[in-house]
Design a protein around this motif. Structure first.
Motif, PDB file in Angstrom:
ATOM      1  N   UNK A 156       0.833  -1.200   0.000  1.00  0.00           N
ATOM      2  CA  UNK A 156       0.000   0.000   0.000  1.00  0.00           C
ATOM      3  C   UNK A 156       0.874   1.259   0.000  1.00  0.00           C
ATOM      4  N   UNK A 157       1.885   1.285   0.851  1.00  0.00           N
ATOM      5  CA  UNK A 157       2.767   2.460   0.951  1.00  0.00           C
ATOM      6  C   UNK A 157       3.497   2.708  -0.369  1.00  0.00           C
ATOM      7  N   UNK A 158       3.943   1.642  -1.010  1.00  0.00           N
ATOM      8  CA  UNK A 158       4.612   1.795  -2.312  1.00  0.00           C
ATOM      9  C   UNK A 158       3.652   2.349  -3.352  1.00  0.00           C
ATOM     10  N   UNK A 159       2.411   1.851  -3.362  1.00  0.00           N
ATOM     11  CA  UNK A 159       1.413   2.365  -4.310  1.00  0.00           C
ATOM     12  C   UNK A 159       1.150   3.844  -4.086  1.00  0.00           C
ATOM     13  N   UNK A 160       1.276   4.280  -2.840  1.00  0.00           N
ATOM     14  CA  UNK A 160       1.049   5.691  -2.507  1.00  0.00           C
ATOM     15  C   UNK A 160       2.287   6.550  -2.773  1.00  0.00           C
ATOM     16  N   UNK A 161       3.382   5.925  -3.198  1.00  0.00           N
ATOM     17  CA  UNK A 161       4.592   6.671  -3.529  1.00  0.00           C
ATOM     18  C   UNK A 161       5.521   6.945  -2.362  1.00  0.00           C
ATOM     19  N   UNK A 162       5.324   6.267  -1.249  1.00  0.00           N
ATOM     20  CA  UNK A 162       6.193   6.484  -0.087  1.00  0.00           C
ATOM     21  C   UNK A 162       7.587   5.915  -0.353  1.00  0.00           C
ATOM     22  N   UNK A 163       8.569   6.571   0.225  1.00  0.00           N
ATOM     23  CA  UNK A 163       9.957   6.111   0.141  1.00  0.00           C
ATOM     24  C   UNK A 163      10.392   5.378   1.406  1.00  0.00           C
TER      25      UNK A 163
END
Length: 178
Positions: A112-119
């Protein structure tokens, strides 16, 4: 077992009781985590403040985690940074622990975090909870700072994991003190 988003018609009372059961050993150790005593209203508020996921088996919720976006108003400076997401309210029913359910919930949070663009993915836990700190370190997290919340009776450690590098590929340097 399936991992899915929390639905508004899921039993909030049962989920709150699951949190209390899962956090009971921490409460017995004298650690005043919010989830050791929170009301169903607090559970609902925390779920609605982020992206809540549950693990379900045979129609029963057996685990939960909520992923939160960076909050520019957070009392924790590291949680205000762009490109970070934070997870919390993380629990697996004690009857189902040590079966990979927590790890599966964590993997869903990463996706989910990757889909949201989080690093980076961040969390905090009690400094005395060395077993939890060790588990998170085995999942690729590094302790980057400490923080003293006014709502707990312990110092927290802030832990961070890169979402762009393989776990433990790079020894992460602490963020400078604020």
């Amino acid at each position: 077992m399936i991992i899915r988003e929390f639905h508004p018609d899921d039993d909030i009372e049962a989920l709150t009781e699951l949190l209390h059961r899962a956090y009971a050993p921490l409460a017995a150790a004298g650690l005043h985590y919010t989830a050791t005593h929170q009301t169903s209203e607090v559970t609902r508020y925390r779920l609605n403040s982020g992206h809540p996921l549950v693990a379900e088996r045979d129609g029963n919720i057996i685990g939960t985690v909520t992923c939160y976006a960076a909050d520019p108003n957070s009392k924790t400076p590291w949680y205000r940074e762009p490109g970070v997401m934070i997870f919390g309210q993380f629990a697996v029913d004690p009857a189902f622990q040590h079966q990979g359910i927590g790890f599966a919930l964590h993997e869903a949070v990463i996706q989910h975090a990757k889909k949201c663009g989080a690093h980076y993915l961040l969390l905090d836990t009690a400094a005395p909870a060395t077993n939890l700190i060790s588990m998170y370190q085995s999942w690729g997290y590094s302790v980057i700072a400490t923080h003293d919340y006014s709502t707990t009776n312990y110092e927290s450690v802030i832990m961070r994991r890169s979402l762009t590098e393989p776990p433990n590929a790079v020894h992460e340097q602490p963020i400078p003190a604020w």
